[in-house]
Write an enzyme that holds these catalytic residues in place. Structure first.
Site, PDB file in Angstrom:
ATOM      1  N   THR A  56      -2.043  26.893  42.910  1.00 44.64           N
ATOM      2  CA  THR A  56      -1.554  27.453  41.642  1.00 44.64           C
ATOM      3  C   THR A  56      -0.752  26.451  40.831  1.00 44.64           C
ATOM      4  OG1 THR A  56       0.547  28.169  42.601  1.00 44.64           O
ATOM      5  CG2 THR A  56      -1.312  29.703  42.788  1.00 44.64           C
TER       6      THR A  56
ATOM      7  N   ASP B 208       4.909  10.464  48.142  1.00 41.14           N
ATOM      8  CA  ASP B 208       4.129   9.716  49.137  1.00 41.14           C
ATOM      9  C   ASP B 208       4.354   8.215  49.007  1.00 41.14           C
ATOM     10  OD1 ASP B 208       3.041  11.948  50.317  1.00 41.14           O
ATOM     11  OD2 ASP B 208       1.189  11.904  49.145  1.00 41.14           O
TER      12      ASP B 208
ATOM     13  N   ARG C 216       5.090  21.980  45.051  1.00 43.02           N
ATOM     14  CA  ARG C 216       4.083  22.654  44.217  1.00 43.02           C
ATOM     15  C   ARG C 216       3.000  23.234  45.101  1.00 43.02           C
ATOM     16  NH1 ARG C 216       1.871  19.170  39.331  1.00 43.02           N
ATOM     17  NH2 ARG C 216       0.987  18.039  41.069  1.00 43.02           N
TER      18      ARG C 216
END
Ligand code: PRP
Length: 206
Positions: A105, A200, A101
């Protein structure tokens, strides 16, 4: 159609995944286990054909899976959902789709796609733990439909109502199997209360 799991094991394991104190090793174990449980629910309508097998005592009527299944993990976070499911369905093909991503935006950017020219599977399970804006899932289903995939299902852990609405609007034919629908999407595109960044937390990169 949206299927939110009601299974106590799913709820229990998802709660452990959310916890701040859960370290990557444990997180990876949990995502693998929850993915298997969700897959069990998501594959309840797979087609089978009748076969006969010889047992030591005679002939038994049985069933054989008659559809070729494709697992489509969205990199990176979908990777942790593959192994457990693949163990249960060793004949499945795995096709990775790389999307990230854009932080400004929130639009998905494609960086990896090695799908062959023609579809090789009949049922595609799109694997991504997080359905936030829905952009990544929509882009992946777009790719699979252009490829020629006939039956596509989304399997994820957490979703926002916004992400579900977006995916359903773009692809009303794609059932959504999810462990839990959370409260909302925050202004930086995270699921609240969520579990943080699923990539993560698996890879220890947070
Ligand atoms: C996260 C997550 C999903 C996506 C969901 O990936 O794993 O793929 O965002 O958001 P969306 O529904 O708004 O598209 P991210 O871009 O952080 O990449 P990563 O998995 O490689 O960390």
């Amino acid at each position: 159609m949206v299927f939110e799991s009601k299974h106590p094991l799913v709820k229990h394991k998802l709660t452990l995944m959310r916890h701040l104190a859960t370290k990557p090793k444990k997180f990876r174990e949990l995502i693998r286990e929850v993915a298997m449980l969700l897959c069990y629910e998501a594959t309840a309508d797979l087609k089978t054909s009748d076969i006969e097998v010889e047992t030591p005592m005679g002939t038994a009527a049985g069933q054989d899976l008659s559809e070729k299944i494709g697992l489509i993990p969205i990199l990176r976070a979908g990777l942790g959902m593959v192994d457990g499911i693949w163990e249960m369905m060793p004949g499945a093909e795995v096709w990775h789709i790389g999307l990230y991503r854009d932080e400004e935006t929130l639009q998905p950017v494609s960086y990896y796609n090695k799908l062959p020219t023609f579809p090789t599977v009949q049922v595609c399970l799109v694997l991504d733990p997080m359905l936030a804006t829905g952009g990544s899932a929509i882009a992946t289903v777009d790719i699979l439909k252009k490829w020629g995939a006939q039956r596509i299902k989304f399997v994820g852990l957490l979703a926002t109502p916004e992400g579900i609405a977006a995916l359903q609007e773009a692809h009303p034919d794609v059932p959504i199997h999810i462990a839990q629908i959370d409260s909302h999407l925050n202004d930086i595109g995270f699921i609240v209360p969520g579990l943080g960044d699923a990539g993560d937390r698996q890879f220890g990169t947070g």
